[in-house]
Scaffold this motif. Sequence first.
Motif, short mmCIF file in Angstrom:
data_model
loop_
_atom_site.label_atom_id
_atom_site.label_comp_id
_atom_site.label_asym_id
_atom_site.label_seq_id
_atom_site.Cartn_x
_atom_site.Cartn_y
_atom_site.Cartn_z
N LEU A 244 34.11 40.71 -39.10
CA LEU A 244 33.82 39.82 -38.39
C LEU A 244 32.98 39.02 -38.89
CD1 LEU A 244 32.60 42.37 -35.04
CD2 LEU A 244 35.27 40.58 -35.87
N GLU A 247 26.32 37.17 -38.26
CA GLU A 247 25.69 36.15 -37.84
C GLU A 247 24.51 36.12 -37.74
OE1 GLU A 247 25.88 38.09 -33.41
OE2 GLU A 247 27.79 37.66 -33.28
N PRO A 636 27.03 41.69 -36.42
CA PRO A 636 26.73 41.02 -35.53
C PRO A 636 26.95 42.48 -34.94
CG PRO A 636 29.44 39.75 -36.29
CD PRO A 636 28.90 40.55 -37.73
N ASN A 639 28.20 45.19 -29.35
CA ASN A 639 28.93 44.89 -29.00
C ASN A 639 30.32 43.98 -29.14
OD1 ASN A 639 30.15 44.97 -26.22
ND2 ASN A 639 29.15 42.82 -25.50
N LYS A 640 30.05 43.07 -30.29
CA LYS A 640 31.72 42.41 -31.31
C LYS A 640 32.30 43.37 -31.68
CE LYS A 640 30.00 38.50 -30.26
NZ LYS A 640 29.28 37.11 -31.34
N LYS A 643 34.70 45.32 -29.14
CA LYS A 643 36.04 44.13 -29.17
C LYS A 643 36.56 44.09 -29.82
CE LYS A 643 36.68 39.43 -27.80
NZ LYS A 643 36.10 37.78 -27.19
N PHE A 644 36.21 43.61 -32.16
CA PHE A 644 37.00 44.10 -32.62
C PHE A 644 37.83 45.14 -33.06
CE2 PHE A 644 37.47 46.00 -36.78
CZ PHE A 644 38.66 44.60 -37.26
N GLU A 649 34.30 44.33 -23.94
CA GLU A 649 33.58 43.61 -24.41
C GLU A 649 32.57 44.08 -22.92
OE1 GLU A 649 32.13 39.90 -25.87
OE2 GLU A 649 33.59 39.88 -25.25
N ASP A 676 24.52 41.90 -25.95
CA ASP A 676 24.80 41.73 -27.74
C ASP A 676 24.22 42.13 -28.58
OD1 ASP A 676 26.99 40.71 -26.54
OD2 ASP A 676 26.36 38.50 -25.84
N THR A 697 33.93 53.62 -32.22
CA THR A 697 34.13 52.02 -32.69
C THR A 697 33.76 52.33 -34.83
OG1 THR A 697 32.79 51.42 -31.14
CG2 THR A 697 32.48 50.41 -33.32
#
Length: 796
Positions: A244, A247, A636, A639-640, A643-644, A649, A676, A697
């Motif tokens: 990803l 950030e 990140p 939570n990101k 989703k990945f 999410e 997040d 995850t």
Amino acid sequence: MFVIKQPNAKLLKNLKIRKNLKAHLDNVPGSVKMVCSSVVLGLILWSVLQFGSQSAMMAAIEMSSAVKVPVISIQSYINSYSDWSAGERWKRAIRKLPPIDNREIEMTVNFAQSLVNKMSRHEMNIVGSNVKVLSDSPGHGQLIESLPSPEAFQYHRDAMIALKASQYLSSKHCIRLGIDDESCAKQVATIPMTPTSLGTKCAVDNGITLQCPELSQYRSSDGSCNHKKHPAWGRSLTAYNRLLTPEYEDGFQKIRGSHWGNKIVSPRSVSVALTDDLDSPDTSKTLAIMQWGQFIANDMSHTVVSRMLNTESTISCCSPDGKDLSPRHLHPACAPIDISSNDPFYSKFHHTCMSYVRSMAAMRPDCKFGPLEQMNQATHYLDGSTIYGSTPEVAQSLRSFWQGRLRTETRDNKEFLPIAKEPGLVCVPNTTCYDSGDVRVNMIPGLTALHTLWLREHNRLAQRLIVLNPHWNDERIYQEARKIVTAQIQHITYNEWLPVILGLKFVRRHSGLTPEKNGFSRRYNVKVDPSVSNSFATAASRFISSMVEGRLGLYQEDRNPEVTILLKDHFNKPNLLESDGYLDSLVRGMATQSCQRMDLAYSDAMIKFLHKNEKYQYGMDQLSLDLQRGRDHGLPGYNKFRKFCGLKEAIDFDDFSDTINVETIAKLKKLYRNVDEIDLLIGGLAENHEESLVGPTFQCIIAEQFTRTRSGDKFFYDNGGLSNSFTPAQLHEIKKATLARVFCDNSDNVLNMQPFVFHKPASPNNDLVPCGEVTLIQRMDLEPWREEPIRSSKLH
């Protein structure tokens, strides 16, 4: 989408002060304004040059709006945005950077170079004040774990110049045009550095010139030349991959949540709130699970810490007594971890600061400007580099150059790892410590034991190969033994370890993770980049630390522990292995003692006493360091990655109930302000898991990595139809490899072992059997490696 927050009382007060200041300055004589203007301009330039962030530039510009700058060029630059309201500034429209020609980019690089050079004054001040890592401190143990090589330092320096240039381009163009931090970073990341002087230093195919043999049977030491079209893929000293987009607070390098108005919870506060030193053993799995995980994680990744860019001195971010340093002694590479005054452990020592030095930077893989990337000092492949080294220089230093063998030290007719030439760098002072392909070899006794066993395995194979092929020279024997050892490590990992970590059903559903029962796999894909992902190296693979046992049993042949040692007393003190019978006791212990469950419970050895030595009553906190590293690397949040990985999410904390129990969710609510903010490592550790050792995850990130590790490696052991492939007969023997056989063949006097060492003995179909029972613990037959010498024909 940007959310405009209502101004708080502090902001309103600051705006009022600013307004009064402006009104007052309007009545100040012009000469005084000129002086003030110079001061403000100096502050602007100092902020940008020192920190290079839009945040610093924006703060300086806000100050400058109270002063009418008499320099027309600067005034025209500032006028375009100095009258915006605070809300308008933060709700900037997304625009595009103007075309930037090569001349401007080269000037920017030269300017960035000068910035790095100018840091020398600050660094010399720090060195002159004797602020450094003390050789007998817990911080020295942390430095050993992340010790950079001399080669890494130069790559890091070049990457920092590229980063400074990227930040300067941002400060010059993005603020003026109203481009937000995230969009700015993405746009700067499209600008190639190949036309500049940095282009020749970039670790991509058109940068470093790599001389690759056309049909090599053996992999290189540094991981290069694995892919014909992309010879730098997987090479040591290159950047981690990204699943990803990173950030950062400023889009480029500032740690997420580090801004004064956007602070997130301290890693140490997270560690205190979520972890307990609970004894929660996994009754069916052994300590070998944890130890093998650490061994192969070290093989694939090695994140190293920054040093001073102009003096190469070590960096310390706290005082020796655990206090905050003054700003003049704090290096820009520092990101110290705050310790609360009521910390249940460190408050006893009045500590307020835990040192954390930011990781070394690497050029971006695509050879473009843009956000900060971190360096992997190891090769990115599962290739035995932790034994053989990740550079040609290290590989050469570990060889005896006699009959293909690795260097050893012999004690009582037993082979041990060679003694380190500079023990003070890689061990506790005045302690015997060892040299291997990875500087972390001495960290804990079990890891040192594994390194010793594989050293012996290499030399055992070399001895057998010279008997089969007396005409082979040293180089051929070394390379063939190394190739077999690497194949064994790969087979054990995919055939024994991954099914336990990810779950047998999960592995069977993903063919890229499953070895073929018979024959070759032919899964090599020239388009797959095998580079290790930052999220795997920095978070997903770190689950191993929660499984570390603080008490290590030294087991006798009857599998009863006669002695128990405390791990906290043996960090970077590996000479225990040379005591009579201790190596065997550690090997039996790995195959007998339960590992701790993978969860948020950590041993005190890891969160209070990491790298402790006799002089101190405390050590460091592994979880805090790992969390800060994740933020340092711009990972990140959890939570990101949910989703990945195909999970829902989360909008609020209760949405985590599909993977995390309600008690833990309640704790997370108290620590983090929103969903997040939760760190990837914390979310991954908190997830429920039943048929695997990790939750969904981490299961996803680990599976993604090992799928690419296999399909992106031309030299992977079961690839067929290539110049480097094993013969069918050789591959058949390789597939007999088990960690049990390695334990049996290379310990001193271990007589019995269960066939599957990651499972407890006496579990179904896994009883202890004599090591000599080759039908139950299979042994490779090296006869398929016999090669008849080529006879030269004479002309008559």
